[in-house]
Design a protein around this motif. Structure first.
Motif, PDB file in Angstrom:
ATOM      1  N   THR A 193       0.863  -1.196   0.011  1.00 21.62           N
ATOM      2  CA  THR A 193       0.059  -0.152   0.025  1.00 21.62           C
ATOM      3  C   THR A 193       0.922   1.334   0.009  1.00 21.62           C
ATOM      4  N   SER A 194       1.973   1.276   0.910  1.00 21.38           N
ATOM      5  CA  SER A 194       2.864   2.370   0.919  1.00 21.38           C
ATOM      6  C   SER A 194       3.676   2.604  -0.463  1.00 21.38           C
ATOM      7  N   ALA A 195       3.887   1.582  -1.218  1.00 27.88           N
ATOM      8  CA  ALA A 195       4.459   1.605  -2.455  1.00 27.88           C
ATOM      9  C   ALA A 195       3.448   2.056  -3.517  1.00 27.88           C
ATOM     10  N   GLN A 196       2.068   1.678  -3.427  1.00 22.58           N
ATOM     11  CA  GLN A 196       1.132   2.291  -4.389  1.00 22.58           C
ATOM     12  C   GLN A 196       0.967   3.686  -4.111  1.00 22.58           C
ATOM     13  N   ILE A 197       1.016   4.300  -2.733  1.00 30.26           N
ATOM     14  CA  ILE A 197       0.753   5.547  -2.461  1.00 30.26           C
ATOM     15  C   ILE A 197       1.825   6.225  -3.398  1.00 30.26           C
ATOM     16  N   ASP A 198       3.074   5.805  -3.279  1.00 32.80           N
ATOM     17  CA  ASP A 198       4.285   6.686  -3.883  1.00 32.80           C
ATOM     18  C   ASP A 198       3.990   6.722  -5.284  1.00 32.80           C
ATOM     19  N   ILE A 199       3.436   5.549  -6.019  1.00 30.74           N
ATOM     20  CA  ILE A 199       3.239   5.622  -7.485  1.00 30.74           C
ATOM     21  C   ILE A 199       1.994   6.592  -7.819  1.00 30.74           C
ATOM     22  N   ILE A 200       1.084   6.728  -6.785  1.00 34.69           N
ATOM     23  CA  ILE A 200      -0.166   7.591  -6.856  1.00 34.69           C
ATOM     24  C   ILE A 200       0.436   8.828  -7.075  1.00 34.69           C
ATOM     25  N   LEU A 201       1.299   9.370  -6.133  1.00 36.70           N
ATOM     26  CA  LEU A 201       1.766  10.562  -5.820  1.00 36.70           C
ATOM     27  C   LEU A 201       2.794  11.167  -7.046  1.00 36.70           C
ATOM     28  N   ASN A 202       3.538  10.005  -7.605  1.00 37.07           N
ATOM     29  CA  ASN A 202       4.266  10.206  -8.614  1.00 37.07           C
ATOM     30  C   ASN A 202       3.607  10.453  -9.924  1.00 37.07           C
ATOM     31  N   MET A 203       2.547   9.754 -10.226  1.00 32.34           N
ATOM     32  CA  MET A 203       1.670  10.049 -11.460  1.00 32.34           C
ATOM     33  C   MET A 203       0.812  11.361 -11.272  1.00 32.34           C
ATOM     34  N   TYR A 204       0.382  11.718 -10.140  1.00 35.53           N
ATOM     35  CA  TYR A 204      -0.277  12.997 -10.000  1.00 35.53           C
ATOM     36  C   TYR A 204       0.730  14.188 -10.134  1.00 35.53           C
ATOM     37  N   ASN A 205       2.087  13.930  -9.603  1.00 38.06           N
ATOM     38  CA  ASN A 205       2.919  14.970 -10.055  1.00 38.06           C
ATOM     39  C   ASN A 205       3.537  15.201 -11.426  1.00 38.06           C
ATOM     40  N   ASN A 206       3.142  14.049 -12.116  1.00 33.17           N
ATOM     41  CA  ASN A 206       3.213  14.004 -13.561  1.00 33.17           C
ATOM     42  C   ASN A 206       2.263  14.254 -14.544  1.00 33.17           C
ATOM     43  N   ASN A 207       1.320  15.000 -14.049  1.00 29.66           N
ATOM     44  CA  ASN A 207       0.025  15.296 -14.613  1.00 29.66           C
ATOM     45  C   ASN A 207      -0.824  14.339 -15.105  1.00 29.66           C
ATOM     46  N   PHE A 208      -0.763  13.293 -14.576  1.00 27.78           N
ATOM     47  CA  PHE A 208      -2.041  12.264 -14.866  1.00 27.78           C
ATOM     48  C   PHE A 208      -3.095  12.682 -14.011  1.00 27.78           C
ATOM     49  N   THR A 209      -4.205  12.493 -14.531  1.00 29.16           N
ATOM     50  CA  THR A 209      -5.500  12.691 -14.070  1.00 29.16           C
ATOM     51  C   THR A 209      -5.857  11.736 -13.175  1.00 29.16           C
ATOM     52  N   ILE A 210      -6.867  12.333 -12.201  1.00 32.00           N
ATOM     53  CA  ILE A 210      -7.306  11.441 -11.150  1.00 32.00           C
ATOM     54  C   ILE A 210      -8.000  10.277 -11.693  1.00 32.00           C
ATOM     55  N   GLU A 211      -8.749  10.322 -12.844  1.00 32.91           N
ATOM     56  CA  GLU A 211      -9.168   8.997 -13.327  1.00 32.91           C
ATOM     57  C   GLU A 211      -8.166   8.118 -14.107  1.00 32.91           C
ATOM     58  N   GLN A 212      -7.238   8.730 -14.702  1.00 34.79           N
ATOM     59  CA  GLN A 212      -6.080   7.803 -15.085  1.00 34.79           C
ATOM     60  C   GLN A 212      -5.687   6.963 -13.999  1.00 34.79           C
ATOM     61  N   ILE A 213      -5.398   7.764 -12.922  1.00 35.24           N
ATOM     62  CA  ILE A 213      -4.541   7.248 -11.612  1.00 35.24           C
ATOM     63  C   ILE A 213      -5.393   6.174 -11.051  1.00 35.24           C
ATOM     64  N   ALA A 214      -6.969   6.382 -11.005  1.00 31.93           N
ATOM     65  CA  ALA A 214      -7.736   5.382 -10.534  1.00 31.93           C
ATOM     66  C   ALA A 214      -7.897   4.167 -11.445  1.00 31.93           C
ATOM     67  N   LEU A 215      -7.749   4.428 -12.855  1.00 29.06           N
ATOM     68  CA  LEU A 215      -8.060   3.282 -13.588  1.00 29.06           C
ATOM     69  C   LEU A 215      -6.816   2.371 -13.640  1.00 29.06           C
ATOM     70  N   ALA A 216      -5.660   2.886 -13.253  1.00 27.49           N
ATOM     71  CA  ALA A 216      -4.577   2.165 -13.305  1.00 27.49           C
ATOM     72  C   ALA A 216      -4.100   1.618 -12.030  1.00 27.49           C
ATOM     73  N   THR A 217      -4.680   2.274 -11.100  1.00 30.02           N
ATOM     74  CA  THR A 217      -4.301   1.656  -9.528  1.00 30.02           C
ATOM     75  C   THR A 217      -5.376   0.689  -9.041  1.00 30.02           C
ATOM     76  N   GLN A 218      -6.544   0.872  -9.737  1.00 31.45           N
ATOM     77  CA  GLN A 218      -8.014   0.069  -9.140  1.00 31.45           C
ATOM     78  C   GLN A 218      -8.260   0.695  -8.031  1.00 31.45           C
TER      79      GLN A 218
END
Length: 307
Positions: A269-294
């Motif tokens: 879960t901690s690793a997933q959080i890091d990935i989510i934040l990294n994606m967000y900081n690279n301008n992925f939309t919330i929907e793209q992050i949600a789709l990719a992370t489930q």
């Protein structure tokens, strides 16, 4: 405007909106009006149509909604496009330009708790009814704008697409009832786990599948985006694709490791959080992050706000 990776949305519009048929994906950008509303417009009646102040009062789209016992419900993406109107209301001019409202909803799979078309009907009904006092006033129903609600479902058995719309059946006699039967349009798109060949039929499916598949590495994804779809891949986009590629592998590993101890799960879960934040900081939309992370959209927003 939409980011480079979101040009996959433009490809989707070319394949689903008849007014854009035959265009190149990059040519669609100029028809999008303003900034798309991403996960901020409520579905709830009375909330979709909100008032925004921008030097003058404008009744505008809003994307947030709360239903009792169901939590916060939002449209994923909503935006206006301007298209040539060949059968425009109030005019016989084939060159008239009209506004169309586009709603795009991304699903990681076909929901099991409810029938997805029923939800799509509810969403598109809200997109029409919420236009009152924003896009048309009083009884000026001829000013209602055409609406497309496009649903993209990943993880399907095969690549599919269907168009659900109004039709007219004459049961007794015939009368030419005046009105536009093309106001409501639901498009259901199924994306399989198998990457299809790049041809005219599956062009959109291949791009969407390539972006979210866990069977391609970052270089393969970038080659498809750049060479096959003529989408320039800059350094920040390349980094974003690499993140998504690593994330896809993480999702697959998570499925294989299901049932492990809570301690290991917490580490993942901690690793997933890091990935989510990294994606967000690279301008992925919330929907793209949600789709990719489930994760669901609300959980993604909660993680971003807390970190």
């Amino acid at each position: 405007m939409l980011s480079d990776l979101d040009k996959s949305v433009n490809c989707t519009l070319v394949k689903t909106i008849k007014e854009f048929k035959g265009m190149k994906a990059n040519d669609v950008v100029k028809y999008i009006e303003g900034e798309p509303y991403v996960s901020i417009v409520p579905v709830e009646p009375g909330s979709t149509n909100a008032i925004f102040n921008d030097n003058s009062k404008i009744a505008g789209l809003n994307t947030e909604n709360f239903e009792i016992n169901e939590g916060l419900i939002r449209f994923d993406i909503i935006f206006y496009v301007r298209v040539p109107s060949k059968s425009g209301n109030n005019s016989n001019n084939e060159n008239e330009i009209s506004q169309v409202i586009i709603n795009i909803e991304a699903q990681k799979d076909e929901p099991k708790k409810y029938q997805i078309i029923n939800r799509a009907v509810f969403y598109i009904s809200r997109l029409v009814s919420s236009q009152k006092q924003r896009d048309f006033i009083n009884m000026n129903y001829d000013d209602i704008k055409k609406v497309y609600s496009i649903w993209v479902c990943m993880g399907m058995k095969e690549n599919t697409m269907c168009h659900i719309h109004l039709t007219k059946d004459d049961l007794i006699g015939k009368h030419n009832w005046r009105g536009n039967l093309d106001l409501l349009n639901i498009v259901m798109i199924g994306i399989s786990d198998t990457l299809p060949e790049h041809d005219n039929t599956y062009e959109m499916h291949r791009l969407l599948a390539a972006l979210f598949t866990n069977t391609l590495n970052a270089k393969q994804k970038i080659d498809i985006i750049n060479k096959e779809y003529d989408i320039p891949v800059e350094s920040d986009i390349e980094e974003g694709v690499s993140i998504m590629c690593n994330l896809s592998q993480g999702i697959e590993e998570k499925a294989l490791e299901k049932g492990r101890s809570a301690g290991i799960a917490q580490g993942k879960t901690s690793a997933q959080i890091d990935i989510i934040l990294n994606m967000y900081n690279n301008n992925f939309t919330i929907e793209q992050i949600a789709l990719a992370t489930q994760y669901d959209v609300d959980k993604i927003k909660e993680i971003i706000q807390k970190n």
